[in-house]
Each structure stands twice: as structure tokens, then as C-alpha cells.
Design a protein around this motif. Structure first.
Motif, PDB file in Angstrom:
ATOM      1  N   GLU A  73       0.838  -1.206   0.000  1.00 41.97           N
ATOM      2  CA  GLU A  73       0.000   0.000   0.000  1.00 41.97           C
ATOM      3  C   GLU A  73       0.871   1.254   0.000  1.00 41.97           C
ATOM      4  OE1 GLU A  73      -3.306   2.438   0.058  1.00 41.97           O
ATOM      5  OE2 GLU A  73      -3.273   0.266  -0.203  1.00 41.97           O
ATOM      6  N   PRO A  74       0.734   2.124  -1.014  1.00 43.08           N
ATOM      7  CA  PRO A  74       1.512   3.369  -1.026  1.00 43.08           C
ATOM      8  C   PRO A  74       1.156   4.234   0.196  1.00 43.08           C
ATOM      9  CG  PRO A  74       0.449   3.012  -3.149  1.00 43.08           C
ATOM     10  CD  PRO A  74      -0.118   1.996  -2.198  1.00 43.08           C
ATOM     11  N   GLY A  75       2.165   4.771   0.837  1.00 40.71           N
ATOM     12  CA  GLY A  75       1.941   5.633   1.990  1.00 40.71           C
ATOM     13  C   GLY A  75       1.903   4.918   3.323  1.00 40.71           C
ATOM     14  N   LEU A  76       1.861   3.594   3.331  1.00 41.30           N
ATOM     15  CA  LEU A  76       1.815   2.828   4.579  1.00 41.30           C
ATOM     16  C   LEU A  76       3.232   2.384   4.956  1.00 41.30           C
ATOM     17  CD1 LEU A  76       0.084   1.573   6.827  1.00 41.30           C
ATOM     18  CD2 LEU A  76      -0.127  -0.469   5.378  1.00 41.30           C
ATOM     19  N   THR A  77       3.691   2.804   6.127  1.00 41.17           N
ATOM     20  CA  THR A  77       5.043   2.463   6.586  1.00 41.17           C
ATOM     21  C   THR A  77       5.012   2.069   8.051  1.00 41.17           C
ATOM     22  OG1 THR A  77       5.505   4.769   7.190  1.00 41.17           O
ATOM     23  CG2 THR A  77       6.157   4.087   4.980  1.00 41.17           C
ATOM     24  N   TRP A  78       6.084   1.438   8.471  1.00 43.65           N
ATOM     25  CA  TRP A  78       6.329   1.255   9.899  1.00 43.65           C
ATOM     26  C   TRP A  78       7.595   2.041  10.196  1.00 43.65           C
ATOM     27  CZ3 TRP A  78      10.532  -1.109  12.327  1.00 43.65           C
ATOM     28  CH2 TRP A  78      11.418  -1.794  11.501  1.00 43.65           C
ATOM     29  N   PHE A  79       7.737   2.484  11.442  1.00 41.05           N
ATOM     30  CA  PHE A  79       8.884   3.321  11.768  1.00 41.05           C
ATOM     31  C   PHE A  79       9.382   3.030  13.173  1.00 41.05           C
ATOM     32  CE2 PHE A  79       5.235   5.698  13.182  1.00 41.05           C
ATOM     33  CZ  PHE A  79       5.634   6.330  14.347  1.00 41.05           C
ATOM     34  N   TYR A  80      10.622   3.416  13.388  1.00 43.13           N
ATOM     35  CA  TYR A  80      11.244   3.314  14.705  1.00 43.13           C
ATOM     36  C   TYR A  80      12.196   4.491  14.848  1.00 43.13           C
ATOM     37  CZ  TYR A  80      15.326   1.674  12.152  1.00 43.13           C
ATOM     38  OH  TYR A  80      16.370   1.597  11.287  1.00 43.13           O
ATOM     39  N   GLY A  81      12.584   4.773  16.069  1.00 43.58           N
ATOM     40  CA  GLY A  81      13.506   5.881  16.269  1.00 43.58           C
ATOM     41  C   GLY A  81      13.861   6.069  17.729  1.00 43.58           C
ATOM     42  N   PHE A  82      14.552   7.156  17.999  1.00 44.47           N
ATOM     43  CA  PHE A  82      15.014   7.462  19.347  1.00 44.47           C
ATOM     44  C   PHE A  82      15.171   8.963  19.496  1.00 44.47           C
ATOM     45  CE2 PHE A  82      18.564   6.798  16.570  1.00 44.47           C
ATOM     46  CZ  PHE A  82      19.417   7.861  16.857  1.00 44.47           C
ATOM     47  N   GLY A  83      15.270   9.406  20.734  1.00 42.70           N
ATOM     48  CA  GLY A  83      15.433  10.832  20.984  1.00 42.70           C
ATOM     49  C   GLY A  83      15.516  11.125  22.471  1.00 42.70           C
ATOM     50  N   ALA A  84      15.178  12.352  22.830  1.00 45.38           N
ATOM     51  CA  ALA A  84      15.260  12.792  24.222  1.00 45.38           C
ATOM     52  C   ALA A  84      14.150  13.802  24.494  1.00 45.38           C
ATOM     53  CB  ALA A  84      16.623  13.421  24.500  1.00 45.38           C
ATOM     54  N   HIS A  85      13.866  14.004  25.775  1.00 40.03           N
ATOM     55  CA  HIS A  85      12.871  14.997  26.169  1.00 40.03           C
ATOM     56  C   HIS A  85      13.369  15.784  27.376  1.00 40.03           C
ATOM     57  CE1 HIS A  85      11.871  11.462  28.654  1.00 40.03           C
ATOM     58  NE2 HIS A  85      11.538  12.357  29.567  1.00 40.03           N
ATOM     59  N   VAL A  86      12.829  16.979  27.513  1.00 36.43           N
ATOM     60  CA  VAL A  86      13.122  17.842  28.644  1.00 36.43           C
ATOM     61  C   VAL A  86      11.838  18.595  28.979  1.00 36.43           C
ATOM     62  CG1 VAL A  86      13.951  19.778  27.242  1.00 36.43           C
ATOM     63  CG2 VAL A  86      14.742  19.534  29.590  1.00 36.43           C
ATOM     64  N   ILE A 113       3.246   2.540  13.337  1.00 37.04           N
ATOM     65  CA  ILE A 113       2.833   2.468  11.945  1.00 37.04           C
ATOM     66  C   ILE A 113       2.326   3.850  11.533  1.00 37.04           C
ATOM     67  CG2 ILE A 113       2.349  -0.002  11.896  1.00 37.04           C
ATOM     68  CD1 ILE A 113      -0.597   0.653  12.231  1.00 37.04           C
ATOM     69  N   ASP A 114       2.484   4.157  10.252  1.00 41.01           N
ATOM     70  CA  ASP A 114       2.215   5.499   9.752  1.00 41.01           C
ATOM     71  C   ASP A 114       1.533   5.382   8.390  1.00 41.01           C
ATOM     72  OD1 ASP A 114       3.168   8.446  10.301  1.00 41.01           O
ATOM     73  OD2 ASP A 114       3.499   8.088   8.165  1.00 41.01           O
ATOM     74  N   TYR A 115       0.527   6.223   8.166  1.00 40.15           N
ATOM     75  CA  TYR A 115      -0.125   6.227   6.856  1.00 40.15           C
ATOM     76  C   TYR A 115      -0.261   7.652   6.362  1.00 40.15           C
ATOM     77  CZ  TYR A 115      -3.282   5.291   3.023  1.00 40.15           C
ATOM     78  OH  TYR A 115      -3.836   5.197   1.776  1.00 40.15           O
TER      79      TYR A 115
END
Length: 152
Positions: A73-86, A113-115
Motif C-alpha cells: 500500500e503506497p503511503g503505509l510504513t512502519w517506523f522506529y527511532g530514538f530521541g530525548a525529552h526535557v 505504523i504510519d499512513y
């Protein structure tokens, strides 16, 4: 006030018709509700910033996210990541350890998941964003969210 909201809406709509979906701005509901902004560096990488009210204070989170296709499906992805908060919080809130001050600081992970709709400037994502707080020290694993973003 209403006139300003309408003008802002027309401005954002005008930008979205001209741009190439490199930005997304919207709302986030769930355990880490608030405002969300994404800047797409490429089709496989984005930077996300989340501004959330939190335990009587606020927090800002910065994330680097990596995207991979999910099915055909165009536009349908899965994602992962990292970061920080304050951020800050008010002491004495339920389930929040007391600290000497009201500073909130920690690291985050994210998976979801992202669409991205192909003909409408809308993006929807569902994610889990666990976090570890250094100040005050605690682990927050149950952090599920649903985001709706206007792309432009």
C-alpha cells in the motif's frame, strides 16, 4: 479570534497545495498528548518534535525516526527511532516520584505504523513511545499514542 483562525487555515491549506509534503503538523492523543511536528528529511527519515502538557507542567521531545514500507500500500510504513525529552512537572502528582526540583529529563524510543494519504494532505500514525527519565528516575513503558497531522 475566529478571523485569525480562518486566515491561518487558508494559509496552511495554500502552503500544502504548493509544497511536497516535507512537513506535518498536528495533534497527538494518548499518554503523551499534545502538538506534533515532523520534518521529513527523506522518504526514509524524519525529525519529530512533540510539545506535551505533563503532570502540571510541560515537556518537549525531539526524535529521529526511520521509515520502512509496510506491504504494498503506497503511503503505509512502519517506523522506529530514538530521541530525548526535557520539561517541567509539578511535585506531588500521583505516580510521579518527588524530586528536589521540577526538572524532567530523559531518553525516548518510538515504534509505530504510519499512513500518509496520497490525495489528501493528511497523515495518521499509531505509536508506542517508551521513555526512561533520568530526572526524576523512572521508566515509563506504557505510552501509546494516535496522531493526526496536516501535511504541507
Amino acid at each position: 479570534m475566529m478571523k485569525q483562525v480562518v486566515l491561518l487555515l487558508f494559509f496552511v491549506l495554500g502552503i500544502s497545495l504548493q509544497a511536497q509534503d516535507k512537513h506535518a503538523l498536528g495533534i497527538r492523543g494518548g499518554f503523551n498528548n499534545g502538538l506534533t511536528y515532523r520534518n521529513y528529511a527523506s522518504s526514509s527519515k524524519a525529525y519529530e518534535f512533540i510539545l506535551s502538557p505533563r503532570w502540571g507542567g510541560w515537556s518537549i521531545t525531539g526524535l529521529i525516526e526511520y521509515y520502512n514500507p509496510l506491504g504494498s500500500e503506497p503511503g503505509l510504513t512502519w517506523f522506529y527511532g530514538f530521541g530525548a525529552h526535557v520539561g517541567t512537572y509539578r511535585t506531588g502528582k500521583p505516580n510521579v516520584p518527588a524530586a528536589n526540583d521540577n526538572l524532567l529529563f530523559g531518553v525516548d524510543g518510538i515504534i509505530g505504523i504510519d499512513y500518509k494519504f496520497q490525495k489528501v494532505p493528511l497523515n495518521i500514525s499509531l505509536d508506542a513511545k517508551p521513555e526512561f527519565n533520568f530526572v526524576p528516575t523512572f521508566l515509563d513503558l506504557i505510552n501509546f499514542n494516535l496522531s493526526f497531522r496536516f501535511t504541507f
